[in-house]
Design an enzyme around this catalytic site. Structure first.
Site, PDB file in Angstrom:
ATOM      1  N   PRO A   2      90.502  35.568  47.948  1.00  9.84           N
ATOM      2  CA  PRO A   2      91.298  36.645  47.338  1.00  9.84           C
ATOM      3  C   PRO A   2      90.829  36.937  45.915  1.00  9.84           C
ATOM      4  CG  PRO A   2      92.712  34.913  48.221  1.00  9.84           C
ATOM      5  CD  PRO A   2      91.310  34.412  48.283  1.00  9.84           C
ATOM      6  N   GLU A   3      90.677  38.193  45.611  1.00 13.14           N
ATOM      7  CA  GLU A   3      90.315  38.610  44.259  1.00 13.14           C
ATOM      8  C   GLU A   3      91.563  39.230  43.604  1.00 13.14           C
ATOM      9  OE1 GLU A   3      86.655  40.873  44.134  1.00 13.14           O
ATOM     10  OE2 GLU A   3      85.849  39.805  45.847  1.00 13.14           O
TER      11      GLU A   3
END
Ligand code: ZN
Length: 283
Positions: A2-3
């Site tokens: 996840p960014e």
């Protein structure tokens, strides 16, 4: 992994169930994730009120009324989901505890927040709220790309004389916090800049043009609920759908989507990660 947009989406999904609410029971079901949990984590969380839920880079921080903050990192496969009806006084229906549910927070409003992490690269820690910025995971982070401290002057100065590829410079969390592989590929495509180009050799005007593009791509991704490739889910369990807007990421061999370009998307390895770009229109 996840960014920023995925983490921000999760934070927004958790906020209605957690912000302003007290933890009535914390169930810590194993001693560690990537690192050991802090001592007595369950006791330190039980009874604490979440004053606000914020995000720094790819970390979620729950500031508690005890003077501590719970730092949450989703790692590779971590999910935080909410179950139960916060408004239902008598209905506390929750799904059965699943195999990789490691931390469960029951909120006084009836909501249950579950941290599930199959690969256990995630992390949780408790830190002094007043000294949060000194935490080892946060201390070296550069400005938030959606915040005021990130602007054209900052990026131009950070790139000046830098001999590394622009791809690596944008992934450098000291220059700008929260960007990862996917969004850097998408940003560079939209900017028409090759990921292989040395950061210090790009004209200041082109470097400056990256700032609004970074903000645009991140904001669009947040609006889409992030990108779901493997494990990522929003807090309500739904998928994000920004992956449908990818122009280059994962599109190796596909036709370039820039009108009139006619190029083909290529993949190259840079620092062990795949860069996707169009060699014809990204210079
Ligand atoms: Zn192209």
């Amino acid at each position: 992994m996840p960014e920023l947009p995925e983490v921000e989406t999760v934070r927004r999904g958790l906020e209605p169930s957690m912000a302003g609410e007290r933890v009535s029971r914390a169930d810590v079901r194993r001693p560690d994730l990537r690192w050991p949990f802090p001592p007595n984590m369950a006791e330190r969380l039980t009874g604490a009120r979440v004053e606000r839920l914020r995000r720094r880079s790819k970390y979620i921080l729950a500031d508690l009324d005890t003077g501590e903050s719970l730092l949450i990192h989703l790692g590779m496969s971590g999910r935080m989901t909410v179950s139960g009806d916060p408004l239902g006084q008598f209905v506390h229906e929750h799904p059965q505890i699943a195999k990789h549910d490691h931390v469960i927070l029951d909120m006084e409003n009836g909501a249950r927040v579950t941290f599930n992490d199959a690969r256990r690269f995630g992390a949780m820690d408790l830190l002094d709220t007043a000294r949060a910025e000194e935490h080892p995971l946060l201390a070296k982070l550069g400005p938030e790309p959606l915040g005021n401290r990130f602007d054209e002057d900052h990026l131009v100065a950070a790139f000046e004389g830098r001999n590394t590829p622009v791809k690596s410079a944008l992934l450098d969390q000291r220059i700008v916090a929260g960007l990862g592989n996917i969004y850097v590929c998408e940003v560079l495509f939209r900017a028409g800049i090759s990921p292989l180009r040395k950061a210090g050799q790009i004209s200041p005007a082109r470097v400056a043009s990256l700032v609004p593009i970074i903000r645009y791509v991140l904001n669009e991704a947040i609006k889409a609920g992030g990108s779901s490739l493997k494990d990522y889910r929003q807090a309500d369990g739904e998928l994000g759908y920004f992956q449908h807007n990818f122009r280059v990421y994962g599109r190796e061999g596909g036709a370039c989507s820039r009108e009139g370009c006619g190029g083909t998307v290529k993949r190259v390895a840079q620092s062990g990660r795949s860069s996707f770009y169009c060699p014809r229109c990204q210079r």
